[in-house]
Design a protein around this motif. Structure first.
Motif, PDB file in Angstrom:
ATOM      1  N   SER A 116       0.236  -1.022  -0.027  1.00  0.00           N
ATOM      2  CA  SER A 116       0.052  -0.065   0.407  1.00  0.00           C
ATOM      3  C   SER A 116       1.114   1.266  -0.077  1.00  0.00           C
ATOM      4  N   THR A 117       0.107   2.037  -1.049  1.00  0.00           N
ATOM      5  CA  THR A 117       1.053   3.511  -0.302  1.00  0.00           C
ATOM      6  C   THR A 117       0.739   4.925   0.091  1.00  0.00           C
ATOM      7  N   LYS A 118      -1.005   4.587   0.123  1.00  0.00           N
ATOM      8  CA  LYS A 118      -2.126   5.331   0.707  1.00  0.00           C
ATOM      9  C   LYS A 118      -2.940   4.566   1.636  1.00  0.00           C
ATOM     10  N   ALA A 119      -3.495   5.707   1.954  1.00  0.00           N
ATOM     11  CA  ALA A 119      -4.414   5.049   3.653  1.00  0.00           C
ATOM     12  C   ALA A 119      -5.300   6.564   4.034  1.00  0.00           C
ATOM     13  N   ALA A 120      -6.251   6.011   4.119  1.00  0.00           N
ATOM     14  CA  ALA A 120      -7.547   6.815   4.564  1.00  0.00           C
ATOM     15  C   ALA A 120      -8.783   6.533   5.969  1.00  0.00           C
ATOM     16  N   VAL A 121      -9.095   7.207   6.897  1.00  0.00           N
ATOM     17  CA  VAL A 121     -10.150   6.805   7.059  1.00  0.00           C
ATOM     18  C   VAL A 121     -11.176   6.844   6.492  1.00  0.00           C
ATOM     19  N   GLU A 122     -12.710   6.207   5.625  1.00  0.00           N
ATOM     20  CA  GLU A 122     -13.621   6.771   5.823  1.00  0.00           C
ATOM     21  C   GLU A 122     -14.612   6.309   6.610  1.00  0.00           C
ATOM     22  N   ASN A 123     -15.503   6.794   6.762  1.00  0.00           N
ATOM     23  CA  ASN A 123     -16.901   6.384   7.508  1.00  0.00           C
ATOM     24  C   ASN A 123     -15.969   5.388   8.575  1.00  0.00           C
ATOM     25  N   GLY A 124     -15.459   5.479   9.831  1.00  0.00           N
ATOM     26  CA  GLY A 124     -14.767   4.947  10.200  1.00  0.00           C
ATOM     27  C   GLY A 124     -14.517   3.579   9.820  1.00  0.00           C
ATOM     28  N   MET A 125     -13.851   3.761   8.177  1.00  0.00           N
ATOM     29  CA  MET A 125     -13.263   2.034   7.671  1.00  0.00           C
ATOM     30  C   MET A 125     -12.200   3.413   7.868  1.00  0.00           C
ATOM     31  N   LEU A 126     -10.884   1.787   6.641  1.00  0.00           N
ATOM     32  CA  LEU A 126      -9.260   2.413   7.482  1.00  0.00           C
ATOM     33  C   LEU A 126      -9.150   1.715   6.190  1.00  0.00           C
ATOM     34  N   VAL A 127      -9.228   2.456   5.073  1.00  0.00           N
ATOM     35  CA  VAL A 127      -8.601   1.903   3.218  1.00  0.00           C
ATOM     36  C   VAL A 127      -7.545   1.985   3.002  1.00  0.00           C
ATOM     37  N   LEU A 128      -6.610   0.794   2.889  1.00  0.00           N
ATOM     38  CA  LEU A 128      -5.690   1.130   2.560  1.00  0.00           C
ATOM     39  C   LEU A 128      -5.654   0.978   0.386  1.00  0.00           C
ATOM     40  N   SER A 129      -4.689   1.378  -0.592  1.00  0.00           N
ATOM     41  CA  SER A 129      -4.976   1.553  -1.816  1.00  0.00           C
ATOM     42  C   SER A 129      -3.370   1.723  -2.287  1.00  0.00           C
TER      43      SER A 129
END
Length: 155
Positions: A116-129
């Motif tokens: 992964s090169t990007k992390a975001a927390v969206e609506n309480g969910m950790l999204v790695l991409s």
């Protein structure tokens, strides 16, 4: 020319911080602080739990610490390594350290983090991409089993 309200407003802002022990800065509000703590896998594209020991999936975790290290489990084998993240979500994780190889759900958390090169927390969910493609999604609560594929879930 100074507005007549500017000086009292500035004084009020400066005094409001007096006596407060915790100062919130923009860095405190970034994803680098939001990811701290334990996460449980919910969706990892192309991951299918093995037929045996699939019930160990709820035991899989990733815990991010503020010292730049992470620990976790693939369901039964311990994992860990280091990571870096910026307040805006640029993410990298080094090669994971040694791990035991007991048979269980073998959730590929270490692979997800390392790719992964990007992390975001969206609506309480950790999204790695990486490169705009989701590599894994994690929740704060254990899940009984993986979700459907990312492509099958509304974004």
């Amino acid at each position: 020319m100074t507005k007549s309200w500017a000086a009292p407003l500035l004084a009020a802002v400066l005094l409001a911080g007096c006596g407060s022990e915790e100062v919130v800065t923009p860095r405190d509000a970034g994803v680098d602080r939001e990811i701290l703590g334990t996460w449980y896998p919910w969706d990892i594209p192309s991951y299918v739990p093995p037929g045996f020991d699939a019930d160990s999936f709820p035991e899989a975790t990733v815990t991010f610490k503020d010292d730049g290290t992470w620990t976790g489990s693939d369901g039964c084998n311990g994992q860990g390594g280091d990571y870096e993240i910026t307040a805006d979500g640029a993410f990298s994780a080094g090669e994971p350290g040694p791990s035991t190889r007991m048979g269980c759900a073998n959730v590929p958390n270490a692979t997800v983090l390392h790719s992964s090169t990007k992390a975001a927390v969206e609506n309480g969910m950790l999204v790695l991409s990486a490169n705009g493609t989701t590599t894994g999604r994690y929740l704060r609560e254990p899940q009984a089993s993986p979700s459907p594929s990312v492509s099958d879930v509304d974004r």
